[in-house]
Design an enzyme around this catalytic site. Structure first.
Site: not given
Ligand code: GLP
Length: 263
Positions: A153, A158
């Site tokens: 995503h 999603e």
């Molecule tokens: C989250 C955010 C995204 C983010 C992604 C990755 O849920 N809504 O914008 O880029 O998922 O998260 P992480 O950096 O903690 O792996």
């Protein structure tokens, strides 16, 4: 660091570790901010949350404290926010941004925008449409910082079964969270997936891809499949990161060795 390699979804730089990649990302952002201010008198930044950019924000704060970077003429728009959620909830993205960036730099309070997790039910469409209008009224995003979900995503856009054209046109809106995303977020909510809000407000695919440039970061082995599928796989709504292939000349990927391990 490896040299820059072109993939269908943009130019890719692979760093030895995420630490080095975050330092480079902070430098990339600081340059974009300075360039935009020089040309237009202000910079419009699209920002991201999650674990990935935390050390990027640390380094931007360090540059600010060293007197090398001001946010006085920066306007920010964040990608997403849980819904519903109170801004003071420590798990809100508003609280995250205050904690990691806004409280430590000189950005004026009315220039740091997040979608509002307290908007009444029935008014989220109106709020999201207004958010897209605010970005347009500010002249569009000079850059968008992106992370990549384990399921591919971008923001909270999603994986889904929409046709690619329909997916590319998605505006900012309310969405139900994907089970993979809820499972990944559970750790932040005391390990309880049932405490993760079931919905979120997310910047749409259309405004994200409209940014003048995009920097996407992905670190760790658990992102490797989504990275490879986004960079090299077919363009499909089932892998939202692959939509970056439609705007590849303006997309830069900073990876660590682990997230790049299946390229
Ligand atoms: C989250 C955010 C995204 C983010 C992604 C990755 O849920 N809504 O914008 O880029 O998922 O998260 P992480 O950096 O903690 O792996």
């Amino acid at each position: 660091m490896s040299s820059v390699v072109q993939y269908p979804a943009g130019s890719v730089q692979i760093f030895d570790d995420s630490e080095t990649a975050c330092e480079a990302a902070a430098g990339w952002i600081a340059n974009r901010i300075r360039d935009a201010i020089r040309v237009r008198g202000r910079a419009v930044a699209g920002l991201a949350t999650g674990r990935t950019p935390i050390r990027v924000y640390e380094r931007l704060v360090a540059r600010h404290r060293a007197g090398k970077l001001s946010f006085r003429d920066v306007i920010t728009y964040n990608l997403d926010e849980y819904y519903p959620i109170r801004p003071l909830d420590p798990n809100s993205y508003r609280a995250y941004m205050d904690r990691h960036l806004f409280a430590h730099v000189d950005i004026p309070a009315n220039r740091a925008h997040l979608l509002d997790g307290t908007v009444p039910e029935g008014f989220t469409d109106e709020h999201c449409a207004a958010f897209d209008r605010w970005i347009a009224a500010d002249g569009g995003l000079d850059f968008q910082l992106l992370g990549l979900g384990r399921n591919g995503h971008i923001g909270f856009n999603e994986p889904c079964e929409l046709g690619v054209e329909a997916m590319l046109a998605l505006p900012t809106r309310l969405i139900p969270l994907h089970p993979t995303t809820t499972a990944d977020a559970a750790a932040d909510f005391g390990g309880h997936a049932d405490r993760v809000p079931r919905h979120a407000l997310t910047m749409g695919v259309a405004p994200i891809l409209a940014a003048r440039s995009i920097l996407i970061l992905a670190f760790g082995r658990n992102k490797a499949e989504a990275v490879a599928a986004s960079l090299q796989g077919p363009i499909t709504s089932a892998m939202p990161g692959s939509l970056l292939q439609t705007v590849s000349p303006k997309v830069t990927w900073f990876l660590d060795a682990e997230s790049a391990s299946t390229l």
